[in-house]
Design an enzyme around this catalytic site. Structure first.
Site, mmCIF file in Angstrom:
data_model
loop_
_atom_site.group_PDB
_atom_site.id
_atom_site.type_symbol
_atom_site.label_atom_id
_atom_site.label_comp_id
_atom_site.label_asym_id
_atom_site.label_seq_id
_atom_site.Cartn_x
_atom_site.Cartn_y
_atom_site.Cartn_z
ATOM 1 N N TRP A 1 1.129 -1.619 0.298
ATOM 2 C CA TRP A 1 0.302 0.234 0.126
ATOM 3 C C TRP A 1 0.588 1.654 -0.392
ATOM 4 C CZ3 TRP A 1 1.712 2.517 4.154
ATOM 5 C CH2 TRP A 1 2.545 2.020 5.548
ATOM 6 N N ASN A 2 2.117 1.106 0.147
ATOM 7 C CA ASN A 2 2.613 2.049 0.588
ATOM 8 C C ASN A 2 2.980 3.319 0.049
ATOM 9 O OD1 ASN A 2 4.440 0.286 -0.346
ATOM 10 N ND2 ASN A 2 6.290 1.294 1.060
ATOM 11 N N ARG B 1 7.139 -0.781 -11.560
ATOM 12 C CA ARG B 1 8.585 -1.199 -10.747
ATOM 13 C C ARG B 1 8.392 -2.966 -12.000
ATOM 14 N NH1 ARG B 1 11.201 -0.016 -5.787
ATOM 15 N NH2 ARG B 1 10.463 -1.808 -5.869
ATOM 16 N N PRO C 1 -3.235 -5.732 -6.123
ATOM 17 C CA PRO C 1 -2.216 -4.792 -5.543
ATOM 18 C C PRO C 1 -3.341 -4.270 -3.728
ATOM 19 C CG PRO C 1 -4.423 -3.886 -6.521
ATOM 20 C CD PRO C 1 -4.242 -5.626 -6.814
ATOM 21 N N GLY D 1 6.546 -6.220 -0.082
ATOM 22 C CA GLY D 1 5.853 -6.334 0.956
ATOM 23 C C GLY D 1 6.428 -6.009 2.206
ATOM 24 N N GLU E 1 11.474 -8.339 -2.886
ATOM 25 C CA GLU E 1 11.314 -6.647 -2.694
ATOM 26 C C GLU E 1 10.362 -6.471 -0.642
ATOM 27 O OE1 GLU E 1 13.386 -5.172 -3.937
ATOM 28 O OE2 GLU E 1 12.825 -5.768 -6.070
ATOM 29 N N CYS F 1 10.211 1.600 2.428
ATOM 30 C CA CYS F 1 10.887 0.322 2.703
ATOM 31 C C CYS F 1 12.745 0.982 3.040
ATOM 32 C CB CYS F 1 11.114 -0.354 1.806
ATOM 33 S SG CYS F 1 11.129 -0.087 -0.105
ATOM 34 N N GLU G 1 14.567 -4.326 -9.311
ATOM 35 C CA GLU G 1 13.704 -3.878 -10.566
ATOM 36 C C GLU G 1 14.843 -2.570 -10.583
ATOM 37 O OE1 GLU G 1 10.432 -4.037 -7.481
ATOM 38 O OE2 GLU G 1 9.589 -5.670 -8.386
#
Ligand code: NAP
Length: 500
Positions: free
Chosen positions: A173-174, A182, A198, A251, A273, A307, A481
């Site tokens: 969600w961020n 990506r 999503p 996530g 990721e 992140c 990515e």
């Protein structure tokens, strides 16, 4: 528009506009002709504005069979998409890049309403996310193999690159749009079809993106969106489906570990990721003002919900007080408020659970002896706001030394020698990114080599760049990515031996 299940709401002008309604609310997000499906039984998930807690939209809540239907569509489209000329694939991405640019204001409003960040941050994410489409539109025509003569001269060795096949993409969600582009950009460029899931909190931006790709000419079935609140239940059968060839996930490390286990059954190609715990090292010779500028970016980009967010400021004892004082001045001057309001720097955290987690980490640090220089509390009233916070004298025994904060909190730790600073930076299971400020070139090289991370920012507080390979090591995952490496994640290498 069949199956469009957005509820019109005065608080959500973005979702109310015809343009956004037509690209919002689908179980499968079947893109050709813009036909959207309702979920089985008409189930929906409610989407909340974290600034107010009010419901702004509803989207389809997909069931297991809806998920399977999305994969069926991706599998059916794979062969013809793989044989679509690379130039055509690239031009679709290029058109989508341009459409995103033209629609930035609408997309930014939608993103701010579903996620909370200020409009300026949403615009920045949209510009960043769109660049992946431009970058991979250029990469689609540069997929190349190799021809060589075998050492004994008897045969010829032809190496070719081919699309991996149907992919499952799960995003957080961020960064509701950029974490999708990506993955989607290189997959389209490589000739892979996909199912995209999503985050349940922020599906609207992805649905809008799917609509844009349809408009840009992406054929039916190449990209299929699944929105669901029964996430594990709907995703696991897809991951275990033998027709799926790749799983790419952004996530938390916790969920990533589960998905790696599930993907072992089909021996999928996997990219992960995952979470971070970025150290931000400031050496005694650093330009402190530049370090504070970088710290504001590394900490406050996306309200700290990134992140890549600097999680631990590890500052040489000789300048720690000056650094903390200057950082406090900057943090306390930030204006907290609803992301849609003018002049707001800091929006709400995405949900109450996230705000409680941040508050718990700060309380723990204070219990361990940290001093609150500014902030240190949730903001009263509606929405999930937390005051920008600086903590000094934080001991390494505080939980936030080892855990991702994901909020606007900057703890300052101190060190005395380079070896000690480096050891503190590496003292974490995570290894996504690290930042270091120094004017000494040799130290910059030594520290870059010694940091156990996938990315390092020297005298800069942001590393994300579509032309660079983004990714981590250790518990921050694997795979890259962006950059030249990004498209390889979606390509298989085939070798053909040819006897003369
Ligand atoms: P999350 O809880 O792991 O969720 C991420 C995605 O996984 C969401 O779409 C979520 O769906 C889905 N998911 C959750 N449980 C699942 C399951 N059992 N099976 C399949 N999918 C599942 O992470 P988050 O809270 O959204 O995002 C924050 C985390 O992402 C942080 O740790 C952050 O560091 C990391 N992140 C990493 C990068 C990177 O590039 N390294 C970039 C951005 C964020 P629901 O929404 O439906 O639960």
């Amino acid at each position: 528009m069949e199956g469009c299940v957005v509820r019109e709401e005065p608080l959500c002008p973005g979702a109310r506009s015809e343009k956004q309604r037509s690209s919002t609310g689908s179980a499968r997000g079947c893109s050709s002709g813009g036909r959207w499906r309702d979920a089985e039984g008409g189930a929906t998930v409610k989407i909340e504005d974290p600034s107010t807690g009010s419901i702004i939209a509803e989207v389809a809540d997909a069931s297991v069979s809806d998920g399977t239907a999305a994969l069926d569509a991706a599998v059916d489209a794979q062969a013809s998409w793989a044989s679509t000329p690379p130039r055509e694939r690239g031009e679709i991405l290029r058109r989508a890049f341009e459409l995103i640019g033209e629609r930035t204001d609408d997309l930014a409003l939608l993103m701010t309403l579903e996620m909370g960040k200020p409009l300026s941050e949403s615009r920045a994410e949209i510009a960043y996310g769109a660049e992946f489409f431009r970058w991979f539109s250029e990469e689609s025509v540069r997929i190349a193999g190799r021809y060589s003569v075998a050492p004994n001269g008897a045969t010829r060795l032809v190496t070719m690159k081919q699309p991996v096949g149907p992919c499952l993409m799960i995003t957080p969600w961020n960064f509701p749009l950029a974490m999708g582009t990506r993955k989607i950009g290189p997959a389209i460029a490589a000739g892979c079809t996909m199912v995209v899931k999503p985050a349940s909190l922020t599906p609207l931006s992805m649905l809008a993106l799917a609509g844009i790709l349809t408009e840009a000419g992406l054929p039916d079935g190449v990209l299929n969106v699944v929105t669901t609140s029964h996430t594990g239940q709907v995703m696991e059968p897809l991951i275990r489906d033998p027709r799926l060839r790749k799983l790419t996930f952004t996530g938390s490390t916790e969920v990533g570990r589960t998905l790696v286990e599930q993907s072992a059954e089909g021996l999928l190609r996997v990219s992960m990721e995952l979470g971070g715990n970025a150290p931000f090292l400031v050496f005694g010779d650093a330009d402190v003002d530049a370090a504070v500028d970088g710290a504001m970016l590394a900490k406050m980009r996306n309200l700290g919900e990134a992140c890549t967010a600097a999680n631990r400021f590890i500052v040489h004892r000789s300048i720690a007080e000056e650094f903390a004082t200057k950082l406090t001045e900057r943090m306390s001057a930030l204006r907290v408020g609803r992301g849609t309001d003018d002049g707001v720097d800091v929006g709400p955290l995405v949900e109450g659970k996230q705000r409680d987690k941040v508050a718990g980490l700060v309380a723990d640090a204070v219990d361990h002896g940290a001093n609150v220089l500014t902030g240190g509390a949730a903001v009263d009233g509606a929405g999930y706001f937390y005051a920008p916070t600086v903590l000094a004298d934080v001991p390494t025994t505080a939980r936030m030394f080892g855990e991702e904060i994901f909020g606007p909190v900057a703890p300052v730790f101190t060190f005395d020698t380079d070896d000690e600073g480096l050891a503190m930076a590496n003292d974490t299971e995570f290894g996504l990114v690290a930042y270091a400020y120094t004017r000494d070139f040799s130290r910059a090289i030594r520290i870059s080599e010694g940091l156990e991370t996938g990315m390092v920012g020297i005298n800069q507080g942001v590393v994300s760049n579509p032309a660079a390979p983004f990714g981590g090591v250790k518990a921050s995952g694997f795979g890259r990515e962006g950059g030249l490496e990004g498209i390889d994640e979606y390509l298989e290498t085939k070798y053909v031996g040819m006897a003369l």
